[in-house]
Design a protein around this motif. Structure first.
Motif, mmCIF file in Angstrom:
data_model
loop_
_atom_site.group_PDB
_atom_site.id
_atom_site.type_symbol
_atom_site.label_atom_id
_atom_site.label_comp_id
_atom_site.label_asym_id
_atom_site.label_seq_id
_atom_site.Cartn_x
_atom_site.Cartn_y
_atom_site.Cartn_z
ATOM 1 N N ALA A 150 34.785 52.806 4.923
ATOM 2 C CA ALA A 150 34.700 53.850 3.907
ATOM 3 C C ALA A 150 33.564 54.806 4.218
ATOM 4 O O ALA A 150 32.511 54.396 4.726
ATOM 5 N N LEU A 151 33.791 56.076 3.917
ATOM 6 C CA LEU A 151 32.751 57.095 3.995
ATOM 7 C C LEU A 151 32.455 57.529 2.567
ATOM 8 O O LEU A 151 33.260 58.217 1.956
ATOM 9 N N PRO A 152 31.330 57.127 1.996
ATOM 10 C CA PRO A 152 31.052 57.499 0.609
ATOM 11 C C PRO A 152 30.707 58.980 0.487
ATOM 12 O O PRO A 152 30.098 59.574 1.377
ATOM 13 N N ALA A 153 31.107 59.564 -0.626
ATOM 14 C CA ALA A 153 30.769 60.958 -0.926
ATOM 15 C C ALA A 153 30.446 61.039 -2.413
ATOM 16 O O ALA A 153 30.909 60.216 -3.214
ATOM 17 N N PHE A 154 29.674 62.050 -2.757
ATOM 18 C CA PHE A 154 29.202 62.179 -4.131
ATOM 19 C C PHE A 154 29.448 63.589 -4.632
ATOM 20 O O PHE A 154 29.479 64.547 -3.862
ATOM 21 N N THR A 155 29.623 63.694 -5.955
ATOM 22 C CA THR A 155 29.897 64.999 -6.542
ATOM 23 C C THR A 155 28.622 65.736 -6.911
ATOM 24 O O THR A 155 28.666 66.944 -7.158
ATOM 25 N N SER A 156 27.488 65.054 -6.951
ATOM 26 C CA SER A 156 26.232 65.692 -7.343
ATOM 27 C C SER A 156 25.065 64.966 -6.704
ATOM 28 O O SER A 156 25.180 63.803 -6.281
ATOM 29 N N THR A 157 23.930 65.644 -6.669
ATOM 30 C CA THR A 157 22.723 64.995 -6.146
ATOM 31 C C THR A 157 22.263 63.884 -7.090
ATOM 32 O O THR A 157 21.688 62.896 -6.641
ATOM 33 N N ALA A 158 22.530 64.042 -8.389
ATOM 34 C CA ALA A 158 22.148 62.996 -9.343
ATOM 35 C C ALA A 158 22.931 61.719 -9.075
ATOM 36 O O ALA A 158 22.364 60.610 -9.109
ATOM 37 N N ALA A 159 24.228 61.858 -8.795
ATOM 38 C CA ALA A 159 25.042 60.674 -8.505
ATOM 39 C C ALA A 159 24.581 60.008 -7.222
ATOM 40 O O ALA A 159 24.548 58.777 -7.125
ATOM 41 N N LEU A 160 24.214 60.819 -6.226
ATOM 42 C CA LEU A 160 23.710 60.251 -4.972
ATOM 43 C C LEU A 160 22.405 59.508 -5.199
ATOM 44 O O LEU A 160 22.216 58.395 -4.683
ATOM 45 N N SER A 161 21.496 60.073 -5.985
ATOM 46 C CA SER A 161 20.207 59.435 -6.240
ATOM 47 C C SER A 161 20.371 58.113 -6.975
ATOM 48 O O SER A 161 19.605 57.172 -6.760
ATOM 49 N N THR A 162 21.384 58.038 -7.838
ATOM 50 C CA THR A 162 21.654 56.779 -8.539
ATOM 51 C C THR A 162 22.049 55.689 -7.561
ATOM 52 O O THR A 162 21.678 54.524 -7.709
ATOM 53 N N TRP A 163 22.789 56.082 -6.533
ATOM 54 C CA TRP A 163 23.236 55.116 -5.523
ATOM 55 C C TRP A 163 22.117 54.767 -4.551
ATOM 56 O O TRP A 163 21.887 53.601 -4.251
ATOM 57 N N ASP A 164 21.428 55.792 -4.045
ATOM 58 C CA ASP A 164 20.331 55.581 -3.093
ATOM 59 C C ASP A 164 19.377 56.767 -3.186
ATOM 60 O O ASP A 164 19.671 57.844 -2.666
ATOM 61 N N ARG A 211 19.396 61.352 2.077
ATOM 62 C CA ARG A 211 19.317 62.817 2.141
ATOM 63 C C ARG A 211 20.677 63.404 1.790
ATOM 64 O O ARG A 211 21.693 63.009 2.369
ATOM 65 N N PRO A 212 20.732 64.350 0.852
ATOM 66 C CA PRO A 212 22.025 64.947 0.484
ATOM 67 C C PRO A 212 22.430 66.053 1.447
ATOM 68 O O PRO A 212 21.652 66.962 1.730
ATOM 69 N N VAL A 213 23.648 65.975 1.953
ATOM 70 C CA VAL A 213 24.178 67.009 2.839
ATOM 71 C C VAL A 213 25.443 67.570 2.192
ATOM 72 O O VAL A 213 26.443 66.868 2.080
ATOM 73 N N PRO A 214 25.394 68.835 1.741
ATOM 74 C CA PRO A 214 26.576 69.414 1.092
ATOM 75 C C PRO A 214 27.638 69.793 2.119
ATOM 76 O O PRO A 214 27.328 70.379 3.164
ATOM 77 N N VAL A 215 28.886 69.460 1.818
ATOM 78 C CA VAL A 215 30.001 69.781 2.712
ATOM 79 C C VAL A 215 31.226 70.111 1.888
ATOM 80 O O VAL A 215 31.325 69.742 0.715
ATOM 81 N N THR A 216 32.165 70.791 2.504
ATOM 82 C CA THR A 216 33.464 70.972 1.854
ATOM 83 C C THR A 216 34.204 69.638 1.879
ATOM 84 O O THR A 216 33.911 68.757 2.689
ATOM 85 N N ALA A 217 35.181 69.511 0.999
ATOM 86 C CA ALA A 217 35.977 68.276 0.977
ATOM 87 C C ALA A 217 36.705 68.083 2.296
ATOM 88 O O ALA A 217 36.853 66.946 2.775
ATOM 89 N N GLN A 218 37.157 69.175 2.902
ATOM 90 C CA GLN A 218 37.870 69.042 4.179
ATOM 91 C C GLN A 218 36.937 68.503 5.261
ATOM 92 O O GLN A 218 37.336 67.639 6.052
ATOM 93 N N ARG A 219 35.707 68.991 5.310
ATOM 94 C CA ARG A 219 34.766 68.492 6.315
ATOM 95 C C ARG A 219 34.447 67.019 6.083
ATOM 96 O O ARG A 219 34.318 66.251 7.037
ATOM 97 N N ALA A 220 34.314 66.624 4.832
ATOM 98 C CA ALA A 220 34.063 65.209 4.534
ATOM 99 C C ALA A 220 35.237 64.359 5.000
ATOM 100 O O ALA A 220 35.054 63.281 5.585
#
Length: 253
Positions: A103-117, A121-130
């Protein structure tokens, strides 16, 4: 101990490769004004107990996602007799389930990412790139907004959804996908013992192929027929990518 960039002085006007900074043009990432908040429509769908998968994949396709990048050990310093990390590199995160699914985890917000870890480091990407990154890394699924370990994901994009996003096309459930329907029709076309067939949603997101079979077939004949049909469907790579799992329902008729 030798540092990777020892002797480099950014003040000299050059990067670590000796290329001058002067004259360079820095381009934006496409997310320069990003506040780190989740896409409103996607967040609304993820908050539902059972979101419509077609609407959800459509919302994901138009949203900015955040993939986590974390530090991994690089060079090791053992000059003191006790091994310690001297340098570290940054790498995207992939997870492996006990059953081997990647699995490649992805997050909808920096807050959701911070909750996980909080250290990722947050890297913004389009859904297609992810999705393309997931395919390239051999990942089957993309969990969205994983909770702190060992918490669940808000929603997990299945393999067929990941493939659709990577290809930049709309996703449809396999039982209503025109390409899949054509592949199944081709797979049964030479089977004289199949009187009719239809596609239905099956258990655990499987495509259920319902076959009406000529009466009087033995168990061995039925098994051989189902195997042939399944193998023909599997030889169509695009159809296979649009089907998360395959099941058969048989009846006389």
């Amino acid at each position: 101990m030798t540092h990777r960039f020892s002797g480099h002085d950014p003040g000299e006007g050059k990067d670590t490769g000796g290329v001058p900074w002067e004259g360079r043009t820095l381009t934006g990432t496409g997310f320069d004004g990003d506040t780190g908040e989740a896409d409103a429509r996607l967040a609304h769908l993820l908050a539902e107990a059972d979101p419509d998968p077609v609407a959800l994949v459509e919302a994901v396709s138009g949203a900015r996602l955040i993939v986590p990048v974390v530090a991994v050990p690089g060079e090791i310093d053992d000059s003191s007799g006790i091994p310690a990390d001297a340098t570290s590199d940054m790498a995207s995160v992939t997870l492996v389930a006990p059953d081997g699914q990647r699995a490649l985890p992805a997050f909808t917000s920096t807050a959701a990412l911070s909750t996980w870890d909080a250290g990722a480091r947050p890297v913004p990407v389009t859904a297609q790139r992810a999705a393309l990154a997931a395919v390239q890394e051999g990942c089957d699924v993309i969990p969205l907004d994983l909770a702190a370990p060992p918490g669940p994901a808000a929603y997990t994009l299945r393999p067929s959804m990941v493939w659709a996003l990577a290809m930049g096309r709309a996703w449809a459930p396999a039982h209503s996908d025109e390409h899949v329907a054509a592949a199944v029709s081709a797979a049964v076309s030479d089977e004289s013992d199949v009187a009719a067939h239809r596609l239905e949603p099956g258990p655990e997101h499987a495509l259920q192929v319902c076959l009406n079979l000529r009466p009087g077939l033995t168990a061995d004949q039925v098994r051989a027929l189902v195997t042939r049909v399944g193998e023909r469907i599997a030889t169509d790579g695009e159809a296979r990518a649009r089907i998360d799992a395959l099941a058969f329902r048989l009846q006389a008729g």
